[in-house]
Motif scaffolding. Structure first.
Motif, mmCIF file in Angstrom:
data_model
loop_
_atom_site.group_PDB
_atom_site.id
_atom_site.type_symbol
_atom_site.label_atom_id
_atom_site.label_comp_id
_atom_site.label_asym_id
_atom_site.label_seq_id
_atom_site.Cartn_x
_atom_site.Cartn_y
_atom_site.Cartn_z
ATOM 1 N N THR A 321 -27.676 75.456 175.275
ATOM 2 C CA THR A 321 -26.822 76.092 174.269
ATOM 3 C C THR A 321 -25.471 75.384 174.219
ATOM 4 O OG1 THR A 321 -26.085 77.702 175.914
ATOM 5 C CG2 THR A 321 -27.945 78.328 174.495
ATOM 6 N N GLY A 322 -25.505 74.066 174.334
ATOM 7 C CA GLY A 322 -24.277 73.276 174.362
ATOM 8 C C GLY A 322 -23.742 72.952 172.982
ATOM 9 N N LYS A 323 -22.958 71.877 172.920
ATOM 10 C CA LYS A 323 -22.253 71.534 171.679
ATOM 11 C C LYS A 323 -23.136 70.823 170.663
ATOM 12 C CE LYS A 323 -20.389 67.545 174.149
ATOM 13 N NZ LYS A 323 -19.167 66.886 174.643
ATOM 14 N N GLY A 324 -24.356 70.459 171.045
ATOM 15 C CA GLY A 324 -25.261 69.816 170.094
ATOM 16 C C GLY A 324 -24.914 68.348 169.867
ATOM 17 N N ILE A 325 -25.768 67.679 169.103
ATOM 18 C CA ILE A 325 -25.607 66.256 168.825
ATOM 19 C C ILE A 325 -25.381 66.073 167.330
ATOM 20 C CG2 ILE A 325 -26.674 63.972 168.993
ATOM 21 C CD1 ILE A 325 -28.481 65.132 171.201
ATOM 22 N N PRO A 326 -24.296 65.429 166.925
ATOM 23 C CA PRO A 326 -24.078 65.169 165.489
ATOM 24 C C PRO A 326 -25.206 64.334 164.899
ATOM 25 C CG PRO A 326 -22.067 64.761 166.753
ATOM 26 C CD PRO A 326 -23.175 64.966 167.749
ATOM 27 N N GLN A 327 -25.477 64.555 163.630
ATOM 28 C CA GLN A 327 -26.576 63.873 162.953
ATOM 29 C C GLN A 327 -26.452 62.366 163.057
ATOM 30 O OE1 GLN A 327 -29.143 65.500 161.526
ATOM 31 N NE2 GLN A 327 -30.188 63.593 160.989
ATOM 32 N N TRP A 368 -34.858 69.113 168.381
ATOM 33 C CA TRP A 368 -33.941 69.908 167.543
ATOM 34 C C TRP A 368 -32.538 69.788 168.099
ATOM 35 C CZ3 TRP A 368 -31.138 74.013 169.667
ATOM 36 C CH2 TRP A 368 -30.347 74.736 168.768
ATOM 37 N N SER A 369 -31.567 69.732 167.226
ATOM 38 C CA SER A 369 -30.170 69.762 167.649
ATOM 39 C C SER A 369 -29.308 70.212 166.479
ATOM 40 C CB SER A 369 -29.707 68.388 168.146
ATOM 41 O OG SER A 369 -28.393 68.474 168.680
ATOM 42 N N GLU A 370 -28.349 71.060 166.788
ATOM 43 C CA GLU A 370 -27.419 71.548 165.771
ATOM 44 C C GLU A 370 -26.036 71.676 166.396
ATOM 45 O OE1 GLU A 370 -26.874 75.324 162.700
ATOM 46 O OE2 GLU A 370 -28.818 74.929 163.658
ATOM 47 N N PRO A 371 -25.044 70.987 165.833
ATOM 48 C CA PRO A 371 -23.702 71.062 166.403
ATOM 49 C C PRO A 371 -23.216 72.500 166.555
ATOM 50 C CG PRO A 371 -23.799 69.330 164.756
ATOM 51 C CD PRO A 371 -25.107 70.066 164.680
ATOM 52 N N GLY A 372 -22.725 72.794 167.765
ATOM 53 C CA GLY A 372 -22.216 74.129 168.044
ATOM 54 C C GLY A 372 -23.261 75.117 168.513
#
Length: 393
Positions: A321-327, A368-372
């Motif tokens: 549940t971290g900061k995610g990876i920008p596209q 899957w990754s989503e910033p925030g």
């Protein structure tokens, strides 16, 4: 800005584009020039036909016949003033003309779109005239398609060159990182061996025994890291292991170092799940993914590991549940040296991919990754239990 843009790659692209544009324009120039020359030839041929129809002079007829016979490549169809085909045509497929009633009318329609007909008036009142429709010669057709063929050849050559350079670059990169890993293992080997000796000395003193045991844990950890680096670049020994247990042991190890603000969850089948792995390298992969998850959450959040069997494959998902990876970084995270942290070499995920894809013939990617919100990495391995049941008896 301009200096950053003007590099050798962009220079090659500009040069190649200029060459392609020059070839296209020059081929179009030649095509138009050839088309004008063919128009003159058709005009001469039509005049020869008119002379044959109207002249009684033997010399004129001989010259007209010679001009008529010289046209061996430009297709021509003769019609009357009502566009009815007279049956006189040149440089067309006579077999198709005989077998298909639509062949010549279709060719007339095609030629009409290319050029206006040349009209020869035979009689004014009542009007009698011949129309001559003509197409492109085989040479002109080749010239018109030449830019397309040229572009395809350039594209093929560029693709092959790019693939060769990419393969060569990756090979050089792999050799470099493998060499660095082996050299690191070599450099660590001597001090680790020395530390193991000092630990043995400390164990002989009862007063130092508690400290010696703690130091021994860290020395063993250093020895494990050294062994891992030593296996990079060489063919590891693979064996069937219960990866349910392997992942659980690594998770327990990371829990002790994660702090009280990180919650871990681990779901897996109730039975052992076996996979053909190199245990030290597989542990390293799980450790790298868990460390990345902890770094992304900055010491606070939720980490979920999920192990499941999907037919002939085994899926391992690591979700945080971290900061995610920008596209814009999704395609870079596995590249050597890429890191968003202030410290670190950016080798963790690079080595993770190398271990899973090259040594274990599996896959690792960002599912899957989503910033925030967080990130999920997925590892896919072969399921040896399913593979064994599918072997022919």
């Amino acid at each position: 800005m301009i200096q950053a843009w003007l590099n050798w790659r962009n220079g090659l692209v500009i040069m190649a584009t200029a060459i392609v544009i020059a070839v296209i324009f020059y081929s179009q120039y030649l095509s138009h020039k050839l088309e004008a020359d063919e128009r003159k030839k058709v005009d001469a041929w039509v005049e020869a036909q008119k002379a044959i129809l109207t002249s009684n002079d033997g010399t004129t007829l001989a010259l007209a016949a010679k001009i008529s016979l010289e046209n061996t490549d430009i297709p021509i169809i003769e019609t009357n003033e009502r566009d009815s085909i007279t049956g006189n045509y040149l440089n067309l497929d006579s077999t198709r003309a005989a077998q298909s009633a639509n062949y010549l009318p279709n060719m007339v329609a095609r030629f009409r779109k290319l050029h206006p007909p040349i009209v020869v008036v035979l009689k004014e009142q009542p009007l009698q005239a011949n129309k001559y429709y003509y197409g492109r010669s085989f040479l002109q057709q080749q010239l018109r398609y030449y830019p397309i063929v040229f572009l395809l050849i350039i594209a093929l050559f560029t693709t092959l060159a790019f693939l060769f350079m990419k393969t060569s670059y990756q090979s050089t990169q792999n050799q470099l990182w493998a060499g660095m890993a082996k050299e690191t293992a070599h450099q660590l080997g001597t001090p680790v061996s020395s530390l193991q000796g000092w630990v043995a000395v400390l164990k002989e003193d009862e007063n130092s025994l508690p400290f010696a045991l703690e130091i021994e844990k860290d020395v063993n950890r250093l020895q494990l890291v050294t062994d891992r680096f030593g296996k990079i670049g060489s063919t590891p020994q693979l064996e069937q292991k219960d990866i349910t247990e392997q992942i659980g042991n690594m998770l327990d190890y990371m829990k002790k170092r994660a702090g009280n603000h990180v919650v871990f969850s681990y779901s897996h089948p109730s039975h052992p799940v076996f996979a053909t792995v190199s245990a030290p390298l597989f542990d390293w992969v799980i450790e790298n993914l868990l460390k990345n998850a902890l770094d992304a959450m900055e010491g606070k959040g939720f980490i979920e590991l999920k192990l499941q069997e999907q037919g002939q494959k085994i899926w391992i998902d690591v979700t945080d549940t971290g900061k995610g990876i920008p596209q814009q970084n999704l395609n870079k995270i596995f590249q050597p040296g890429f890191t968003t942290r202030k410290r670190g070499w950016g080798l963790g995920l690079t080595l993770t991919r190398r271990i899973i894809e090259q040594y274990h013939k599996g896959l690792v990617f960002v599912k899957w990754s989503e910033p925030g919100k967080g990130t999920t990495f997925r590892i896919i391995l072969d399921n040896p239990a399913i593979a064994e049941t599918k072997k022919p008896t």
